[in-house]
Motif scaffolding. Structure first.
Motif, PDB file in Angstrom:
ATOM      1  N   ASP A  45       0.812  -1.209   0.000  1.00 25.87           N
ATOM      2  CA  ASP A  45       0.000   0.000   0.000  1.00 25.87           C
ATOM      3  C   ASP A  45       0.851   1.268   0.000  1.00 25.87           C
ATOM      4  N   THR A  46       2.027   1.235   0.625  1.00 23.97           N
ATOM      5  CA  THR A  46       2.870   2.433   0.714  1.00 23.97           C
ATOM      6  C   THR A  46       3.931   2.503  -0.365  1.00 23.97           C
ATOM      7  N   PHE A  47       4.008   1.507  -1.253  1.00 26.09           N
ATOM      8  CA  PHE A  47       5.013   1.515  -2.315  1.00 26.09           C
ATOM      9  C   PHE A  47       4.673   2.606  -3.323  1.00 26.09           C
ATOM     10  N   PRO A  48       5.572   3.573  -3.575  1.00 26.54           N
ATOM     11  CA  PRO A  48       5.232   4.700  -4.437  1.00 26.54           C
ATOM     12  C   PRO A  48       5.202   4.356  -5.920  1.00 26.54           C
ATOM     13  N   GLY A  49       5.769   3.267  -6.323  1.00 28.67           N
ATOM     14  CA  GLY A  49       5.776   2.916  -7.740  1.00 28.67           C
ATOM     15  C   GLY A  49       7.176   2.601  -8.214  1.00 28.67           C
ATOM     16  N   LEU A  50       7.273   2.361  -9.468  1.00 23.71           N
ATOM     17  CA  LEU A  50       8.558   2.015 -10.061  1.00 23.71           C
ATOM     18  C   LEU A  50       9.337   3.268 -10.425  1.00 23.71           C
ATOM     19  N   GLU A  51      10.630   3.156 -10.419  1.00 27.13           N
ATOM     20  CA  GLU A  51      11.490   4.250 -10.860  1.00 27.13           C
ATOM     21  C   GLU A  51      11.369   4.421 -12.368  1.00 27.13           C
ATOM     22  N   VAL A  52      11.310   3.324 -13.078  1.00 29.96           N
ATOM     23  CA  VAL A  52      11.146   3.347 -14.538  1.00 29.96           C
ATOM     24  C   VAL A  52      10.126   2.275 -14.924  1.00 29.96           C
ATOM     25  N   ASP A  53       9.452   2.486 -16.051  1.00 34.71           N
ATOM     26  CA  ASP A  53       8.460   1.513 -16.503  1.00 34.71           C
ATOM     27  C   ASP A  53       9.120   0.266 -17.084  1.00 34.71           C
ATOM     28  N   SER A  54      10.190   0.469 -17.833  1.00 35.52           N
ATOM     29  CA  SER A  54      10.830  -0.666 -18.477  1.00 35.52           C
ATOM     30  C   SER A  54      12.345  -0.549 -18.338  1.00 35.52           C
ATOM     31  N   SER A  55      12.930  -1.444 -17.598  1.00 40.27           N
ATOM     32  CA  SER A  55      14.386  -1.427 -17.423  1.00 40.27           C
ATOM     33  C   SER A  55      15.094  -1.697 -18.748  1.00 40.27           C
ATOM     34  N   TYR A  56      14.484  -2.495 -19.589  1.00 36.67           N
ATOM     35  CA  TYR A  56      15.087  -2.795 -20.890  1.00 36.67           C
ATOM     36  C   TYR A  56      15.207  -1.536 -21.737  1.00 36.67           C
ATOM     37  N   LYS A  57      14.153  -0.730 -21.794  1.00 36.80           N
ATOM     38  CA  LYS A  57      14.193   0.500 -22.592  1.00 36.80           C
ATOM     39  C   LYS A  57      15.232   1.473 -22.043  1.00 36.80           C
ATOM     40  N   VAL A  58      15.336   1.539 -20.731  1.00 30.29           N
ATOM     41  CA  VAL A  58      16.336   2.414 -20.125  1.00 30.29           C
ATOM     42  C   VAL A  58      17.734   1.926 -20.476  1.00 30.29           C
ATOM     43  N   SER A  59      17.938   0.616 -20.473  1.00 29.56           N
ATOM     44  CA  SER A  59      19.265   0.085 -20.788  1.00 29.56           C
ATOM     45  C   SER A  59      19.649   0.369 -22.236  1.00 29.56           C
TER      46      SER A  59
END
Length: 175
Positions: A45-59
């Protein structure tokens, strides 16, 4: 040695049966499972979300990021940011920017992103105004005590999407 036993007591000693052991174990592990379920619920419930949607796209953009970092290092700019927090939760932000020759950097778009590491509800993105040559200022409200991530970006006013300079730092405000 003899032991005195009171035969007059109406209470009989309670025997431990298989049923007693079974119910005790079920109650013990049930309490543990219930507490784990509560803790999992709170964590999710307290997790704010992901830093990025897709780690593959960031890489896939990694080499571009390295090229941007090298271009920023070649500029050899001196950018100093100062944030002074008042007791009422407001803060004054001041950024001084100079090029490698020591001349003030003017006419650029300077932004400061104040983000909490854990709660995204308090995040603020501020556009600073140029008070004097190379000095950019802004005021923010609702800056609580604790840890903050501060991202200073300088972009060309004609192409705001591509920052020329980026610096990410952490800051802690005391009560």
């Amino acid at each position: 040695m003899t032991m005195a036993v009171d035969h007059k007591s109406p209470r009989k000693p309670r025997q431990i049966t298989g049923r007693t052991v079974l119910f005790s174990l079920i109650a013990f592990f049930g309490a543990i499972a219930a507490m784990n379920a509560v803790m999992i619920y709170i964590a999710i419930d307290t997790f704010p979300g992901l830093e990025v949607d897709s780690s593959y796209k960031v890489s896939q953009r990694y080499n571009k990021e390295i090229a941007k970092a090298n271009a920023q290092a070649a500029l050899n700019w001196s950018v100093n940011a100062a944030i002074e927090r008042n007791g009422d939760g407001s803060a004054h932000i001041r950024v001084l920017a100079k090029d490698k020759a020591g001349a003030p950097i003017t006419g650029e778009m300077v932004t400061v992103k104040l983000h909490r590491p854990t709660i995204t509800a308090a995040d603020q993105d501020l556009v600073l105004s140029e008070r004097s040559a190379g000095e950019y200022v802004a005021n923010a409200s609702g800056i609580g005590a604790g840890n903050w991530n501060v991202v200073v970006e300088i972009a060309d006013r004609s192409d705001k999407t591509l920052p020329i300079f980026r610096s990410k730092n952490k800051i802690f405000f005391a009560e």
